[in-house]
Write a protein that holds these residues in place. Structure first.
Motif, mmCIF file in Angstrom:
data_model
loop_
_atom_site.group_PDB
_atom_site.id
_atom_site.type_symbol
_atom_site.label_atom_id
_atom_site.label_comp_id
_atom_site.label_asym_id
_atom_site.label_seq_id
_atom_site.Cartn_x
_atom_site.Cartn_y
_atom_site.Cartn_z
ATOM 1 N N PHE A 24 -10.115 8.550 -9.364
ATOM 2 C CA PHE A 24 -9.957 9.958 -8.989
ATOM 3 C C PHE A 24 -8.688 10.163 -8.165
ATOM 4 O O PHE A 24 -7.891 11.059 -8.429
ATOM 5 N N GLU A 25 -8.493 9.308 -7.185
ATOM 6 C CA GLU A 25 -7.343 9.472 -6.293
ATOM 7 C C GLU A 25 -6.038 9.132 -7.000
ATOM 8 O O GLU A 25 -5.013 9.781 -6.779
ATOM 9 N N LEU A 43 -5.593 18.948 -6.596
ATOM 10 C CA LEU A 43 -5.375 19.076 -8.033
ATOM 11 C C LEU A 43 -6.427 18.300 -8.820
ATOM 12 O O LEU A 43 -6.974 18.796 -9.810
ATOM 13 N N ALA A 44 -6.707 17.094 -8.384
ATOM 14 C CA ALA A 44 -7.715 16.280 -9.074
ATOM 15 C C ALA A 44 -9.085 16.944 -8.976
ATOM 16 O O ALA A 44 -9.864 16.948 -9.940
ATOM 17 N N THR A 45 -9.371 17.508 -7.827
ATOM 18 C CA THR A 45 -10.650 18.197 -7.646
ATOM 19 C C THR A 45 -10.762 19.381 -8.591
ATOM 20 O O THR A 45 -11.785 19.582 -9.259
ATOM 21 N N HIS A 46 -9.706 20.171 -8.645
ATOM 22 C CA HIS A 46 -9.680 21.320 -9.544
ATOM 23 C C HIS A 46 -9.929 20.882 -10.978
ATOM 24 O O HIS A 46 -10.743 21.468 -11.699
ATOM 25 N N ARG A 52 -10.303 7.927 -18.049
ATOM 26 C CA ARG A 52 -10.910 7.571 -16.757
ATOM 27 C C ARG A 52 -11.630 6.232 -16.843
ATOM 28 O O ARG A 52 -11.557 5.401 -15.945
ATOM 29 N N PHE A 103 -5.499 9.579 -10.150
ATOM 30 C CA PHE A 103 -5.271 10.741 -11.007
ATOM 31 C C PHE A 103 -4.633 11.877 -10.214
ATOM 32 O O PHE A 103 -3.730 12.566 -10.698
ATOM 33 N N GLY A 104 -5.099 12.068 -9.009
ATOM 34 C CA GLY A 104 -4.528 13.098 -8.144
ATOM 35 C C GLY A 104 -3.049 12.884 -7.895
ATOM 36 O O GLY A 104 -2.257 13.835 -7.944
ATOM 37 N N ILE A 105 -2.678 11.637 -7.660
ATOM 38 C CA ILE A 105 -1.258 11.341 -7.429
ATOM 39 C C ILE A 105 -0.430 11.699 -8.661
ATOM 40 O O ILE A 105 0.635 12.306 -8.564
ATOM 41 N N VAL A 106 -0.955 11.359 -9.820
ATOM 42 C CA VAL A 106 -0.234 11.674 -11.062
ATOM 43 C C VAL A 106 -0.100 13.186 -11.236
ATOM 44 O O VAL A 106 0.966 13.695 -11.606
ATOM 45 N N LEU A 107 -1.176 13.903 -10.947
ATOM 46 C CA LEU A 107 -1.143 15.357 -11.091
ATOM 47 C C LEU A 107 -0.112 15.980 -10.156
ATOM 48 O O LEU A 107 0.647 16.871 -10.553
ATOM 49 N N ALA A 108 -0.099 15.514 -8.920
ATOM 50 C CA ALA A 108 0.862 16.054 -7.956
ATOM 51 C C ALA A 108 2.286 15.740 -8.395
ATOM 52 O O ALA A 108 3.188 16.577 -8.276
ATOM 53 N N GLY A 147 -2.344 16.442 -4.187
ATOM 54 C CA GLY A 147 -2.868 15.665 -5.309
ATOM 55 C C GLY A 147 -4.386 15.647 -5.327
ATOM 56 O O GLY A 147 -5.007 15.792 -6.387
ATOM 57 N N ILE A 148 -4.986 15.495 -4.176
ATOM 58 C CA ILE A 148 -6.452 15.486 -4.095
ATOM 59 C C ILE A 148 -7.017 16.829 -4.569
ATOM 60 O O ILE A 148 -7.990 16.888 -5.327
#
Lengths: 202, 202
Positions: B159-160, A166-169, B132, B162-167, A163-164
């Motif tokens: 940010f973090e 992906l968010a970075t990307h 955001r 969002f990462g969880i959602v993306l994953a 997830g981290i």
DNA sequence: CATACCCTAGTACGAACGTTCGTTAATCGC
DNA sequence: GCGATTAACGAACGTTCGTACTAGGGTATG
């Protein structure tokens, strides 16, 4: 190496770059040929079909990834150092612009093919499974080494690490936010801190 | 409502569904017209160009998102409850299959247009900034309410999240892994726990 | 050096692409 | 209910798509 084989490699390298920008579906044989100063038919002869070209392009990108992210990480010491190296290499892959001007191809293809059954999707899933397995294994080793606490769930931690990335990307590519890389580092540290073993065994 | 306006709405709803599967670029006027039992020219007359259709389709998806994710969350109590509601709604959006059979359109478009300057990309960036900002604001409120510790960085936490959602989106869509939703919940709890205020003010 | 094979270019194809046109049919305001 | 406006159509535009062919030139091997 035979002549055909080396132009084929040349084609696939360019195909990876072009597909990273336009996607595997948007990648067209005509535009690819034009970029390489070749005829459409001459290029096409190397691959029986467009799907073959797509599959080989994706495979090439996967090989690149494993060679530049996973493989070098194995040279680092087992446990946390290796896990950190893997993460760092991964971020390096995300931001590389030379041969991936449009971002990670596997990621773009994942969004494109997540609802399109077929060989491309199968290859994507297989690659993702392999990657997840490798990360989870690195985490398991870190647990065994006493770097992470025994109750850590490798798959859950892998999920959150992913997830981290992906968010970075996303932030780096779409928003053009370079601070995303620092954010990623901070997120990683907090994540590791939460799972750090109280007293290292060694 | 005028006749033209309502068929236009009908078209855009179908366009959102189709674009979620094929992407905004893959969305073709011909296939869209066929789905709606319309002529290509009749449909095209509603939009001056394909880019207009793409922009309006994306705007429609954004409106849907804000109406079904952000807006309902505001009805919950300020602070953590609202933040949790927002996250929960977001996951609901990720897994909805009726009008988004191919996953979140904004996400697909982000990957597609992150390296393609133009109006579509600008709209995507604006929407993402708005989202955001809304999440960060909810976090700031949670800090003010004494639910999260004062040193929490709202943008980092956003940010973090969002990462969880993306994953979750990735695992749910590509890998078809329903456990991703549980993983997301667990990740959220760990994240909130790490930032929870020692003693609630209220 | 000769021969066999492997590339690559050229050409053509049917289909689909976004777009424009002129025209008909439906709907609206008065 | 009439006249003006708008919505939808079918046909055709030029271009690009992926995919078949056919030759001819380059390359590697004997």
């Amino acid at each position: 190496m035979r002549k055909g084989e080396q132009t084929r490699t040349l084609i696939l390298n360019e195909a990876v770059a072009l597909a990273s920008q336009l996607g595997l579906e948007g990648l067209s044989i005509g535009s690819l040929a034009e970029r390489l100063d070749m005829s459409k038919s001459g290029l096409f002869a190397h691959f029986g079909s467009k799907e073959d070209l797509q599959l080989l392009t994706l495979k090439r990108a996967q090989t690149l990834f494993f060679d530049e992210v996973l493989s070098p990480a194995l040279k680092h010491a087992r446990g946390l150092p290796r896990l950190r190296a893997l993460f760092s290499n991964w971020l390096g892959w995300v931001k590389r612009n030379d041969d991936l001007p449009g971002g990670c191809l596997m990621l773009a293809a994942s969004v494109e093919y997540d609802d399109r059954p077929g060989a491309v999707r199968d290859l994507l899933v297989a690659g993702q499974r392999e990657l997840r397995g490798a990360v989870a294994k690195a985490i398991r080793i870190a647990i065994d080494e006493g770097h992470l606490e025994p109750h850590t769930d490798p798959w859950q931690l892998t999920f959150e690490l992913f997830g981290i990335v992906l968010a970075t990307h996303h932030d780096f590519r779409l928003l053009g936010d370079a601070r995303a890389l620092e954010r990623a580092g901070e997120a990683l540290e907090r994540l590791l801190e939460a799972h750090r073993a109280a007293a290292p065994r060694a």
